[in-house]
Design a protein around this motif. Sequence first.
Motif, short mmCIF file in Angstrom:
data_model
loop_
_atom_site.label_atom_id
_atom_site.label_comp_id
_atom_site.label_asym_id
_atom_site.label_seq_id
_atom_site.Cartn_x
_atom_site.Cartn_y
_atom_site.Cartn_z
N TYR A 82 13.18 0.41 -1.03
CA TYR A 82 12.28 0.71 -2.14
C TYR A 82 12.29 2.21 -2.47
O TYR A 82 12.11 2.59 -3.63
CB TYR A 82 10.86 0.25 -1.80
N THR A 83 12.46 3.04 -1.46
CA THR A 83 12.57 4.48 -1.71
C THR A 83 13.83 4.80 -2.50
O THR A 83 13.80 5.58 -3.46
CB THR A 83 12.56 5.26 -0.39
N VAL A 84 14.93 4.17 -2.09
CA VAL A 84 16.21 4.45 -2.75
C VAL A 84 16.18 4.03 -4.22
O VAL A 84 16.66 4.77 -5.09
CB VAL A 84 17.35 3.73 -2.00
N ILE A 85 15.61 2.88 -4.53
CA ILE A 85 15.60 2.43 -5.91
C ILE A 85 14.59 3.19 -6.75
O ILE A 85 14.63 3.11 -7.99
CB ILE A 85 15.32 0.91 -6.01
N SER A 101 1.28 -5.09 3.89
CA SER A 101 2.68 -4.68 3.88
C SER A 101 3.09 -4.19 2.50
O SER A 101 3.75 -3.15 2.36
CB SER A 101 3.58 -5.83 4.32
N THR A 102 2.70 -4.93 1.46
CA THR A 102 3.06 -4.53 0.10
C THR A 102 2.41 -3.22 -0.28
O THR A 102 3.01 -2.40 -0.99
CB THR A 102 2.65 -5.64 -0.89
N LEU A 103 1.20 -2.99 0.18
CA LEU A 103 0.52 -1.73 -0.09
C LEU A 103 1.29 -0.56 0.55
O LEU A 103 1.45 0.50 -0.07
CB LEU A 103 -0.91 -1.78 0.45
N ILE A 104 1.79 -0.78 1.75
CA ILE A 104 2.59 0.27 2.41
C ILE A 104 3.86 0.55 1.62
O ILE A 104 4.23 1.70 1.38
CB ILE A 104 2.92 -0.16 3.85
N TYR A 105 4.54 -0.52 1.18
CA TYR A 105 5.77 -0.34 0.41
C TYR A 105 5.49 0.34 -0.92
O TYR A 105 6.25 1.21 -1.36
CB TYR A 105 6.44 -1.70 0.15
N SER A 106 4.40 -0.07 -1.59
CA SER A 106 4.11 0.44 -2.93
C SER A 106 3.64 1.88 -2.92
O SER A 106 3.67 2.53 -3.98
CB SER A 106 3.05 -0.45 -3.59
N VAL A 107 3.20 2.37 -1.79
CA VAL A 107 2.75 3.77 -1.71
C VAL A 107 3.86 4.64 -1.13
O VAL A 107 4.21 5.69 -1.71
CB VAL A 107 1.47 3.88 -0.85
N THR A 108 4.43 4.21 -0.02
CA THR A 108 5.42 5.05 0.67
C THR A 108 6.71 5.20 -0.13
O THR A 108 7.21 6.31 -0.33
CB THR A 108 5.74 4.45 2.05
N GLY A 109 7.26 4.08 -0.61
CA GLY A 109 8.52 4.12 -1.33
C GLY A 109 8.48 5.01 -2.57
O GLY A 109 9.29 5.94 -2.71
N PRO A 110 7.55 4.78 -3.51
CA PRO A 110 7.49 5.63 -4.69
C PRO A 110 7.13 7.08 -4.38
O PRO A 110 7.63 8.00 -5.05
CB PRO A 110 6.40 4.97 -5.54
N LEU A 111 6.27 7.30 -3.37
CA LEU A 111 5.87 8.67 -3.05
C LEU A 111 7.07 9.49 -2.58
O LEU A 111 7.32 10.60 -3.08
CB LEU A 111 4.79 8.65 -1.97
#
Length: 272
Positions: free
Chosen positions: A142-145, A69-79
């Motif tokens: 995470y995308t917004v921030i 889950s964290t890997l998904i957040y860490s890739v999708t949000g910043p990308l």
Amino acid sequence: MVNKVIRPVFLSVLGLLWLVPVYLLIANASKLPGDYSSAEVWKPAFGGALLDNMRDVWERADLGSTVMSTLIYSVTGPLVGVLIGASVGFAIVALRLRHGFWWFVFIFGGTVFPLQMLLMPLFVGYAETGLYDTRIGLILVYTVISVPFSAFVMRNFFTGIAHHVFEAAVVDGASTWRIFWRIYLPMSKSAMVAVFILQATFIWNDLLLGLTLSQSNDVRPVMTALTALQSTYGGSAMPVVLAGGLLVSIPTVVLFLATQRIFSRGLALGQF
């Protein structure tokens, strides 16, 4: 001559100070749970239980699902955040958006308020819209921030590109969308990678948002899982908790080591 001596010594001392917490983490994570004592944290471990502690924390805390889950957040949000930030910078600098500076202030101004001020309305909004304890909800926040800082860096980077590059592309018949994707984005690859790495590291290490907006094991980030692990085991198994912290820090260390050259280049080009 004095500077040539003082500078290496000063940097060496700083390097040693930085390695002290790393030593404490590895030394205590390598101890058996029964051998840990707060009075002997500086004592090196001779039991060699690091791998056993890592295996224990992986199985008991169910880190497999939380890491995914964290890997998904860490890739999708910043990308997505970097792409939106690049679009903002392109619109302000290249398209010379009307009142572009104030649009930039409006977007970047979101970072002025501490995150703690937003937790309560964010929690209420997530609960009312059904986004609480969902991966989509965490990806969204995470995308917004990630957008304000990305817009800040990309705006600075695009400012360094001569505007006649955009004008020449327009004269050649290129559309605005094509200029953005085929000219400006490739030229800003280093800056985008640097911002992506910084934001991905922040999201990977996030605890506050994950603790507030998630609850399930397959949704919550890995740092939240480690917090639950500590409250479950207590101080008697601190080596297990430390082994978990060491285990989940490996991906970010590998990321920085693998991309250190392009990261350093992006920091310089991004001018921040």
